[in-house]
Design a protein around this motif. Structure first.
Motif, PDB file in Angstrom:
ATOM      1  N   TYR A 133      74.755  16.158  -6.598  1.00  0.00           N
ATOM      2  CA  TYR A 133      73.289  16.493  -7.273  1.00  0.00           C
ATOM      3  C   TYR A 133      72.432  15.233  -6.690  1.00  0.00           C
ATOM      4  CZ  TYR A 133      76.269  19.108 -10.487  1.00  0.00           C
ATOM      5  OH  TYR A 133      77.281  19.633 -11.170  1.00  0.00           O
ATOM      6  N   ALA A 134      72.918  14.451  -6.136  1.00  0.00           N
ATOM      7  CA  ALA A 134      71.979  13.079  -5.442  1.00  0.00           C
ATOM      8  C   ALA A 134      71.889  13.532  -4.008  1.00  0.00           C
ATOM      9  CB  ALA A 134      72.577  11.842  -5.828  1.00  0.00           C
ATOM     10  N   ILE A 135      72.790  13.750  -3.166  1.00  0.00           N
ATOM     11  CA  ILE A 135      72.609  13.813  -1.798  1.00  0.00           C
ATOM     12  C   ILE A 135      72.734  14.915  -1.289  1.00  0.00           C
ATOM     13  CG2 ILE A 135      73.516  11.382  -1.690  1.00  0.00           C
ATOM     14  CD1 ILE A 135      76.165  12.840  -0.829  1.00  0.00           C
ATOM     15  N   SER A 136      72.334  15.206   0.007  1.00  0.00           N
ATOM     16  CA  SER A 136      71.965  16.543   0.569  1.00  0.00           C
ATOM     17  C   SER A 136      72.969  16.939   1.636  1.00  0.00           C
ATOM     18  CB  SER A 136      70.743  16.483   1.231  1.00  0.00           C
ATOM     19  OG  SER A 136      69.580  16.103   0.377  1.00  0.00           O
ATOM     20  N   GLY A 137      73.818  16.091   2.229  1.00  0.00           N
ATOM     21  CA  GLY A 137      74.816  16.171   3.384  1.00  0.00           C
ATOM     22  C   GLY A 137      75.722  15.160   3.526  1.00  0.00           C
ATOM     23  N   GLN A 138      76.443  15.180   4.546  1.00  0.00           N
ATOM     24  CA  GLN A 138      77.561  14.099   4.997  1.00  0.00           C
ATOM     25  C   GLN A 138      77.071  13.079   5.689  1.00  0.00           C
ATOM     26  OE1 GLN A 138      80.206  15.471   3.305  1.00  0.00           O
ATOM     27  NE2 GLN A 138      79.054  17.032   3.055  1.00  0.00           N
ATOM     28  N   ARG A 139      75.830  12.723   5.937  1.00  0.00           N
ATOM     29  CA  ARG A 139      75.288  11.882   6.437  1.00  0.00           C
ATOM     30  C   ARG A 139      74.063  11.041   5.931  1.00  0.00           C
ATOM     31  NH1 ARG A 139      75.418  13.918  12.635  1.00  0.00           N
ATOM     32  NH2 ARG A 139      77.736  13.773  13.152  1.00  0.00           N
ATOM     33  N   GLY A 140      73.951   9.818   5.938  1.00  0.00           N
ATOM     34  CA  GLY A 140      72.557   9.460   5.295  1.00  0.00           C
ATOM     35  C   GLY A 140      71.114   9.781   5.961  1.00  0.00           C
ATOM     36  N   GLY A 152      70.453  12.874   8.072  1.00  0.00           N
ATOM     37  CA  GLY A 152      70.702  13.082   9.313  1.00  0.00           C
ATOM     38  C   GLY A 152      71.783  13.963   9.981  1.00  0.00           C
ATOM     39  N   GLY A 153      71.787  15.259   9.614  1.00  0.00           N
ATOM     40  CA  GLY A 153      72.709  16.183   9.770  1.00  0.00           C
ATOM     41  C   GLY A 153      73.854  16.366   8.908  1.00  0.00           C
ATOM     42  N   LEU A 154      74.668  17.475   9.313  1.00  0.00           N
ATOM     43  CA  LEU A 154      75.815  17.839   8.437  1.00  0.00           C
ATOM     44  C   LEU A 154      75.381  18.029   6.939  1.00  0.00           C
ATOM     45  CD1 LEU A 154      78.966  15.703   9.931  1.00  0.00           C
ATOM     46  CD2 LEU A 154      78.271  18.000  10.233  1.00  0.00           C
ATOM     47  N   ILE A 166      67.868  25.897   5.270  1.00  0.00           N
ATOM     48  CA  ILE A 166      66.815  24.986   4.782  1.00  0.00           C
ATOM     49  C   ILE A 166      66.695  23.726   5.156  1.00  0.00           C
ATOM     50  CG2 ILE A 166      67.886  24.659   2.530  1.00  0.00           C
ATOM     51  CD1 ILE A 166      65.279  24.917   1.114  1.00  0.00           C
ATOM     52  N   ASP A 167      65.807  23.108   5.447  1.00  0.00           N
ATOM     53  CA  ASP A 167      65.740  21.845   5.791  1.00  0.00           C
ATOM     54  C   ASP A 167      66.614  20.935   4.888  1.00  0.00           C
ATOM     55  OD1 ASP A 167      64.011  19.482   7.242  1.00  0.00           O
ATOM     56  OD2 ASP A 167      64.102  18.826   5.049  1.00  0.00           O
ATOM     57  N   GLU A 168      67.424  20.036   5.372  1.00  0.00           N
ATOM     58  CA  GLU A 168      68.442  19.208   4.637  1.00  0.00           C
ATOM     59  C   GLU A 168      67.762  18.300   3.428  1.00  0.00           C
ATOM     60  OE1 GLU A 168      71.593  15.514   4.985  1.00  0.00           O
ATOM     61  OE2 GLU A 168      71.204  16.596   6.636  1.00  0.00           O
ATOM     62  N   GLY A 169      66.557  17.766   3.471  1.00  0.00           N
ATOM     63  CA  GLY A 169      65.822  17.217   2.502  1.00  0.00           C
ATOM     64  C   GLY A 169      65.280  18.311   1.397  1.00  0.00           C
ATOM     65  N   PHE A 170      64.721  19.278   1.797  1.00  0.00           N
ATOM     66  CA  PHE A 170      64.487  20.254   0.637  1.00  0.00           C
ATOM     67  C   PHE A 170      65.697  21.047   0.205  1.00  0.00           C
ATOM     68  CE2 PHE A 170      60.654  21.660   3.745  1.00  0.00           C
ATOM     69  CZ  PHE A 170      59.892  20.617   3.258  1.00  0.00           C
ATOM     70  N   GLY A 171      66.783  21.020   0.782  1.00  0.00           N
ATOM     71  CA  GLY A 171      67.725  21.462   0.128  1.00  0.00           C
ATOM     72  C   GLY A 171      68.866  20.581  -0.806  1.00  0.00           C
ATOM     73  N   GLN A 178      69.786   2.220  -0.485  1.00  0.00           N
ATOM     74  CA  GLN A 178      70.722   1.783   0.776  1.00  0.00           C
ATOM     75  C   GLN A 178      71.886   2.655   0.843  1.00  0.00           C
ATOM     76  OE1 GLN A 178      71.638  -2.266   0.821  1.00  0.00           O
ATOM     77  NE2 GLN A 178      69.710  -3.165   0.676  1.00  0.00           N
ATOM     78  N   ASN A 179      72.428   3.146  -0.173  1.00  0.00           N
ATOM     79  CA  ASN A 179      73.565   4.121  -0.172  1.00  0.00           C
ATOM     80  C   ASN A 179      73.453   5.427  -0.491  1.00  0.00           C
ATOM     81  OD1 ASN A 179      75.204   1.746   0.586  1.00  0.00           O
ATOM     82  ND2 ASN A 179      75.260   1.382  -1.853  1.00  0.00           N
ATOM     83  N   THR A 180      72.220   6.064  -0.884  1.00  0.00           N
ATOM     84  CA  THR A 180      72.065   7.238  -1.012  1.00  0.00           C
ATOM     85  C   THR A 180      70.883   7.782  -0.450  1.00  0.00           C
ATOM     86  OG1 THR A 180      70.961   6.817  -3.425  1.00  0.00           O
ATOM     87  CG2 THR A 180      73.230   7.504  -3.378  1.00  0.00           C
ATOM     88  N   GLN A 181      70.608   7.422   1.065  1.00  0.00           N
ATOM     89  CA  GLN A 181      69.771   7.822   1.659  1.00  0.00           C
ATOM     90  C   GLN A 181      69.469   9.154   2.096  1.00  0.00           C
ATOM     91  OE1 GLN A 181      69.418   5.182   4.997  1.00  0.00           O
ATOM     92  NE2 GLN A 181      68.905   3.482   3.780  1.00  0.00           N
TER      93      GLN A 181
END
Length: 542
Positions: free
Chosen positions: A58-65, A68-70, A76-81, A301-304
């Motif tokens: 619910y908080a993060i968008s992918g597998q890297r902070g 940054g990909g994955l 859709i763009d990772e931030g938008f998604g 720092q940890n959920t970028q």
């Protein structure tokens, strides 16, 4: 905010399950170091880390902070998604509370009520819901397998972790009920393999979520005994209350008495209390609030990532607005209809005092400089056409900066469920005829919120003023920008149609009536094309 580092534990196994309609799933990665559900659970702590990843969806968008990909979902763009960003936009932008300046894809269509079944944001929200459900399903399967050999404290931990995953699955299915109605249906009991998920009706999914929450209530942690940002049984009571409060919309049957049953539990047995400092609930230190029942947790720092609270705090600042601890992306702001619910007019704001410090209702966190802003939204694409909102910031409640500050990333947690909402839900359920509550208590609860808002008892309402129209407006004053408004307006029969018109509703400056079929979002075209079991919602054509 808490110093939590969310870990990607079994993402590949989940991604495999998520594509079950089209792929052969009986595969393993060639790389033996690749994390999968079959090799990652090497010790007892790994199960808790995996649970953290279920929450983190619910908080993060992918597998890297840092975006940054994955990404978790594609197209859709990772931030938008990001889940929370999508949910917030789809709950806020079609309403009288929020308008967007940006031109990203079809984002303006939401305030205009002109979205279509091929909308990229609607498709991403649907995918996000089912990614979260699939993640929970995979954890439930894996933890169930481990219970066969677990003993003692570890067995008890697994049972609790599984109950929390079942809650999160029910939580996302509630979003599916509320936004889409009749959807695909998958649980941990479905096989891992290529198949087309069955379609479930809105009414049947309502029954499923209701029974799930009732069944797992006793398995969740007792009130006040779980770690911060992990749910306890009060969250289940709150979700049941929301399900029942909206039952007339969802299944055509009133369940206000049932709503009051669980609201009484939330209010009287939950152990939460109204935060004397309203502002704290929307600041970096809101992890100290006694009112927030279920937060989505963030940390700079940890959920970028560029969704969630990073999006809400940055996008809500622009022009010459006050500093809020992050950047100024200039995207989302309010329209006059929201501010006027507070009784404010354009003349209340001056260039010398653009935040209207003389306001008595301190919930009103607005900014308007008449010298450089326009009260009327003549151009939706100009951020300074409208009224700025600084309800959410990345500052502490005392005005000090975030101690974990890093760039534009936010550490403020999002209050998904809080006690103040339960107070207003209680009052509404009583007014709608629910049994098990009283007008006297409803009036007392509403006035407790108003006492906090004004800092005195001079603005209490009387029994004759406690009406459904008042409740709808008070929900706007108390809960604006907390992703409730679309659901509220639908429940009151005012999101679509012509009974309530606001600026740019229907894609005209003065606003106009829109079709009632837009009370539900369409099933995304891509899902209809790949799953023959699905049927498009009424009113939409592909």
């Amino acid at each position: 905010m808490r110093h939590i580092k969310f870990l990607s534990i079994f993402a590949i196994a989940v991604m495999v399950a998520f594509t079950a309609c089209i792929n052969d799933l009986d595969v393993e990665p060639i790389d033996p170091n690749e994390a999968t559900a079959t090799n990652v659970f090497s010790d007892e702590l790994s199960y808790k880390r995996a649970l953290a990843r279920v929450y983190a969806t619910y908080a993060i968008s992918g597998q890297r902070g840092g975006g940054g990909g994955l990404p978790d979902i594609e197209g859709i763009d990772e931030g938008f998604g990001n889940y929370l960003r999508l949910y917030w936009n789809l709950q806020q932008l079609p309403t009288d509370e929020t308008v967007m300046a940006w031109d990203d894809a079809s984002i303006k269509d939401f305030h205009w009520h002109t979205w279509s079944p091929n909308d990229v944001f609607i498709g991403a929200m649907y995918s996000r819901i089912f990614y979260a459900i699939t993640l929970a399903n995979e954890f439930i399967r894996t933890s169930e397998d481990a219970m066969g050999s677990a003993t003692g404290d570890f067995l008890e931990d697994l049972r609790l972790y599984q109950a929390e995953s079942r809650f999160l699955r029910a939580f996302s299915y509630w979003h599916a009920i509320d936004m889409f109605g009749n959807v695909s249906f998958v649980t941990d009991e479905d096989p891992i393999g290529a198949f087309f998920p069955q379609r479930i009706t809105r009414a049947d999914l309502f029954d499923y979520v209701e029974q799930e929450l009732i069944d797992l209530e006793g398995d969740l942690a007792a009130p006040g005994t779980n770690e911060y940002a992990r749910v306890d049984r009060v969250a289940a009571w709150m979700l049941l209350s929301k399900l029942y409060l909206n039952a007339e919309v969802y299944i055509g049957e009133a369940k206000y008495t049932e709503a009051l049953t669980y609201l009484n539990k939330v209010i009287n047995e939950g152990g939460y209390s109204i935060d004397p400092n309203y502002i704290r609930m929307f600041r970096v230190d809101n992890d100290q609030s006694p009112e927030i029942i279920f937060p989505i947790s963030f940390n700079a720092q940890n959920t970028q990532q560029y969704g969630g609270m990073t999006f809400i705090t940055n996008a809500s600042r622009g022009g010459n607005m006050l500093p809020n601890g992050v950047g100024a992306w200039g995207g989302i702001r309010a329209i006059k209809e929201l501010v006027e619910i507070f009784g404010f007019n354009e003349s209340d704001f001056t260039t010398e005092d653009p935040v209207f410090n003389a306001r008595e209702d301190h919930r009103a966190q607005f900014f308007f400089d008449p010298e450089s802003w326009s009260w009327e939204v003549e151009n939706v694409g100009l951020f300074t056409h409208g009224i700025g909102v600084y309800k959410f910031t990345n500052l502490r409640s005392d005005g000090e900066p975030d101690p974990m500050a890093e760039g534009d990333f936010a550490s403020t947690d999002f209050p998904m469920f809080r006690l103040g909402d339960a107070y207003l839900m209680y009052a509404e359920a009583v007014l709608r005829g629910g049994q098990g509550g009283s007008r006297a208590i409803a009036l007392q609860l509403v006035n407790e919120l108003r006492d906090r808002a004004f800092g005195n008892t001079n603005h209490r309402i009387t029994d004759s003023e406690l009406t459904l129209d008042f409740i709808l407006d008070e929900r706007a004053r108390e809960l604006y920008w907390e992703a409730h408004r679309r659901t509220d307006l639908i429940r009151f029969g005012k999101l679509t149609g012509g009974d309530y018109i606001w600026t740019w509703k229907g894609n005209v400056p003065e606003g106009r009536s829109t079709g009632a079929f837009r009370d539900l979002y369409p099933i995304p075209v891509n899902d209809l094309d790949t799953n023959p079991n699905l049927i498009q919602n009424t009113g939409y054509s592909n």
